[in-house]
Enzyme design. Structure first.
Site, short mmCIF file in Angstrom:
data_model
loop_
_atom_site.label_atom_id
_atom_site.label_comp_id
_atom_site.label_asym_id
_atom_site.label_seq_id
_atom_site.Cartn_x
_atom_site.Cartn_y
_atom_site.Cartn_z
N SER A 112 0.84 -1.19 0.00
CA SER A 112 0.00 0.00 0.00
C SER A 112 0.88 1.23 0.00
CB SER A 112 -0.89 0.00 1.25
OG SER A 112 -1.47 1.28 1.44
N LYS A 113 0.55 2.21 -0.84
CA LYS A 113 1.34 3.43 -0.88
C LYS A 113 1.18 4.24 0.40
CE LYS A 113 -2.16 5.64 -3.75
NZ LYS A 113 -2.43 6.09 -5.09
N ARG A 114 0.14 4.00 1.17
CA ARG A 114 -0.04 4.69 2.44
C ARG A 114 0.81 4.09 3.55
NH1 ARG A 114 -4.92 4.61 0.00
NH2 ARG A 114 -5.61 2.68 0.95
N ARG A 115 1.22 2.83 3.40
CA ARG A 115 1.88 2.13 4.49
C ARG A 115 3.29 1.64 4.14
NH1 ARG A 115 -1.85 -2.00 4.92
NH2 ARG A 115 -0.70 -3.06 3.31
N VAL B 66 6.68 2.07 -1.84
CA VAL B 66 6.31 1.52 -3.15
C VAL B 66 6.78 2.40 -4.30
CG1 VAL B 66 4.33 0.21 -2.29
CG2 VAL B 66 4.00 2.56 -3.08
#
Length: 195
Positions: free
Chosen positions: A104-107, A110
């Site tokens: 995930s790009k939030r976590r 990436v």
């Protein structure tokens, strides 16, 4: 505004033979009538996707396994538009982190640019990413791109999620760095040297 929905059949199944997943089938009775045009008049992705693929005569659709459940919608829309046949589908395994969660790009890290900025060589990253979910039958993973292209066959992709292992990426990167001629190493390491 008023939305437009596609009425799904109440009987039968919508199915296809997926290159990676094998035969995939959905009971039409469990498919909901889905929105194809938003209240503001813009088409939803599924409608645009079905139309574009038909218009462009797309023969192969290769995408993530998280989209498997949207494929029946696209197939039903294609049939409603008069399509007699469908593209070949291949749903790739997701890439997961060390906790086996979808990247995930939030976590997770990436961004390819972030890896580049930390000194990972593009060719090492490319070679590593190619091995996520696939590997050459001889087990030799670090090799020239031309050889990988020659050996690759989409039917050999693994169905299981692929683990993004930074330690393994570090190994690939180290091998590529050590293989650089001295002058190229010096030139490419300039951004990380103190001035």
């Amino acid at each position: 505004g008023v939305v437009i929905r596609f009425r799904t059949p109440r009987e039968g199944t919508t199915a296809w033979d997926d290159v990676i997943r094998g035969h995939v089938s959905f009971e039409n009775a469990v498919l909901e009538d889905f929105v194809i045009v938003r209240g503001n008049g813009t088409p939803m992705f599924h409608l645009a996707n079905a139309y574009d693929d038909l218009d462009m005569k797309i023969t192969h659709v290769i995408r993530g396994e998280d989209l498997v459940n949207t494929t029946p919608r696209v197939l039903l829309l294609r049939e409603a538009m008069g399509a007699a046949d469908h593209p070949i589908y291949a749903h790739l395994p997701l890439i997961v982190n060390e906790k086996r969660q979808k990247l995930s790009k939030r976590r997770d890290d990436v961004s390819v640019g972030d890896y580049r900025d930390r000194g990972y060589l593009p060719e090492a990253m490319r070679n590593y990413l190619i091995t996520l979910g696939w590997g050459p039958k001889d087990g030799i993973e670090i090799r020239p791109l031309a050889e990988i292209i020659e050996l690759f066959d989409i039917v050999d992709i693994n169905k299981a999620p692929a683990f993004f292992d930074v330690k393994k990426l570090d190994h690939f990167n180290g091998e590529y760095i050590r293989a650089l001629p001295t002058a190229e190493f010096v030139a490419r390491s300039t951004p990380w040297r103190d001035s």
